[in-house]
Every structure is written in structure tokens, then in C-alpha cells.
Enzyme design. Structure first.
Site, PDB file in Angstrom:
ATOM      1  N   CYS A   1      10.337  -2.570   5.925  1.00 17.29           N
ATOM      2  CA  CYS A   1       8.927  -3.476   6.235  1.00 17.29           C
ATOM      3  C   CYS A   1       9.159  -4.330   7.484  1.00 17.29           C
ATOM      4  O   CYS A   1      10.195  -4.830   7.629  1.00 17.29           O
ATOM      5  CB  CYS A   1       8.651  -4.109   5.138  1.00 17.29           C
ATOM      6  SG  CYS A   1       7.182  -4.950   5.028  1.00 17.29           S
TER       7      CYS A   1
ATOM      8  N   HIS B   1       0.324  -3.138   1.134  1.00 14.19           N
ATOM      9  CA  HIS B   1       0.017  -4.617   1.722  1.00 14.19           C
ATOM     10  C   HIS B   1      -1.410  -5.143   1.525  1.00 14.19           C
ATOM     11  O   HIS B   1      -1.573  -6.229   1.537  1.00 14.19           O
ATOM     12  CB  HIS B   1       0.318  -4.369   3.315  1.00 14.19           C
ATOM     13  CG  HIS B   1       1.618  -4.568   3.650  1.00 14.19           C
ATOM     14  ND1 HIS B   1       2.333  -5.611   3.506  1.00 14.19           N
ATOM     15  CD2 HIS B   1       2.686  -3.562   4.422  1.00 14.19           C
ATOM     16  CE1 HIS B   1       3.692  -5.418   4.017  1.00 14.19           C
ATOM     17  NE2 HIS B   1       3.638  -4.427   4.444  1.00 14.19           N
TER      18      HIS B   1
ATOM     19  N   HIS C   1       2.862   2.685   1.200  1.00 10.69           N
ATOM     20  CA  HIS C   1       3.493   1.215   1.621  1.00 10.69           C
ATOM     21  C   HIS C   1       2.599   0.004   2.241  1.00 10.69           C
ATOM     22  O   HIS C   1       2.066  -0.774   1.969  1.00 10.69           O
ATOM     23  CB  HIS C   1       4.682   1.588   2.865  1.00 10.69           C
ATOM     24  CG  HIS C   1       5.320   0.087   3.214  1.00 10.69           C
ATOM     25  ND1 HIS C   1       6.602  -0.143   2.847  1.00 10.69           N
ATOM     26  CD2 HIS C   1       4.691  -0.791   4.166  1.00 10.69           C
ATOM     27  CE1 HIS C   1       6.822  -1.275   3.315  1.00 10.69           C
ATOM     28  NE2 HIS C   1       5.692  -1.779   4.021  1.00 10.69           N
ATOM     29  N   GLU C   2       1.650   0.905   3.272  1.00 14.26           N
ATOM     30  CA  GLU C   2       0.667   0.302   4.087  1.00 14.26           C
ATOM     31  C   GLU C   2      -0.651  -0.310   3.052  1.00 14.26           C
ATOM     32  O   GLU C   2      -1.225  -1.321   3.062  1.00 14.26           O
ATOM     33  CB  GLU C   2       0.105   0.757   5.324  1.00 14.26           C
ATOM     34  CG  GLU C   2       1.269   1.159   6.284  1.00 14.26           C
ATOM     35  CD  GLU C   2       2.099  -0.082   6.584  1.00 14.26           C
ATOM     36  OE1 GLU C   2       1.649  -1.266   6.613  1.00 14.26           O
ATOM     37  OE2 GLU C   2       3.295   0.167   6.762  1.00 14.26           O
TER      38      GLU C   2
END
Ligand SMILES: [Zn+2]
Length: 170
Positions: free
Chosen positions: A93, A139, A135-136
Site C-alpha cells: 500500500c 480504502h 484493495h482500493e
């Protein structure tokens, strides 16, 4: 348009649930900064394929990804589907670039979004793009890869990871 400072682990803003995008002019500005920030990060670190707006201090549901030789401009992305089948992968990250985290991700995903000009879009992904999108998307909900670490040996410094693992697990 400019590369921006990337928020680092410990910044409470990384834990905020991002809000929907207010308007497309804003989305265009943020996406330009995300692209420039990604490119600067790539120059400095020799890795990096995706970034979410919250990481440059804009807690809005916008993601910029470069994968498989094309950019993705994702405004207000939403999951349509994630496969039940999962796989293990070492994740990293921009907000903690020297830490590797082994996580479990869905093999295949499908999401809907708007382009920077408002056009509706959809993307179906497996493999590298699939894990990157997961992953994004995390966020945007204040979730970090470290939250998904599985087991006592799921965290490694990048240096130690390079010494021991090199190849991502499949
Ligand atoms: Zn990240």
C-alpha cells in the site's frame, strides 16, 4: 494538477468512510492529481498501480488504477459481484510502502462506476486487477490491508519479504 502528499498509516483520515462524489468537475481535478501522484510514487518506489482519493486527503469515492496497460477512472464505484472462490496474495500500500501483508481476496469481481465525464462503466476482473480493485475499494470504506492480515506470519517488512518470498502466493 500536481502530485500530492500521500497520507501515511496512523493518519485518522485513512479510517474515514469516503462520501459520494459531489460533482464531475471535482472528480476530474482529483483524478488528475491521483494520476500525477501515482506516477511520482512509481518513480520513487518502482511499484504501485492504484490509489484512492482518500490517500491524498480527499475522502470521496474516487479511485485511479493503472493495470494491464490501461487507466481506470472510477467515480462512485460499487460492487456488483465478488466470487466466493478466494486466493491468498501479498499486498502492499502507498500508505505503508515498506510493509507487506498477506491477505485473502476474491478471485473474480465485477463493479459498476461512472467515468470522469459521467458515462456509466463496468469492469470485470480476475487476477492482478481483481485484487487491486478490492484493495482500493477497501480504502473507500476506511479498511486497510493490515486489517485483513491472516495469521501470525501475514506481515513482513518489504526487505524481509524480498528475502523470503519474492513470488506472490497463488
Ligand atoms: Zn492502499
Amino acid at each position: 494538477m500536481a502530485a500530492r502528499r500521500i497520507l501515511q498509516l496512523g493518519d485518522p483520515l485513512l479510517r474515514v468512510v469516503s462520501r459520494p462524489c459531489p460533482d464531475l468537475a471535482y472528480a476530474e481535478r482529483v483524478l488528475a492529481d491521483l494520476r500525477d501522484t501515482l506516477h511520482e510514487f512509481q518513480r520513487a518506489h518502482s511499484f504501485g498501480r492504484g490509489i484512492s482519493a482518500v490517500q491524498i486527503g480527499e475522502p470521496v469515492r474516487i479511485i485511479y488504477v493503472e493495470c494491464e496497460r490501461r487507466p481506470y477512472h472510477l467515480v462512485d464505484p460499487a460492487w456488483e459481484w465478488q466470487s466466493a472462490e478466494t486466493f491468498e496474495v501479498w499486498d502492499d500500500c502507498f500508505s505503508f510502502p515498506n510493509l507487506m501483508v498477506r491477505v485473502r481476496r476474491a478471485v473474480a469481481v465485477r463493479l459498476r462506476y461512472r467515468e470522469a465525464d459521467g458515462t456509466p462503466g463496468a469492469v470485470e476482473a480476475t487476477g492482478a486487477l481483481s485484487e487491486l480493485l478490492q484493495h482500493e475499494m477497501d480504502h473507500l470504506d476506511g479498511v486497510l490491508a493490515i486489517d485483513r492480515a491472516e495469521g501470525q506470519d501475514a506481515l513482513a517488512t518489504r526487505e524481509e519479504w524480498e528475502r523470503r518470498y519474492r513470488q506472490p502466493l497463488q
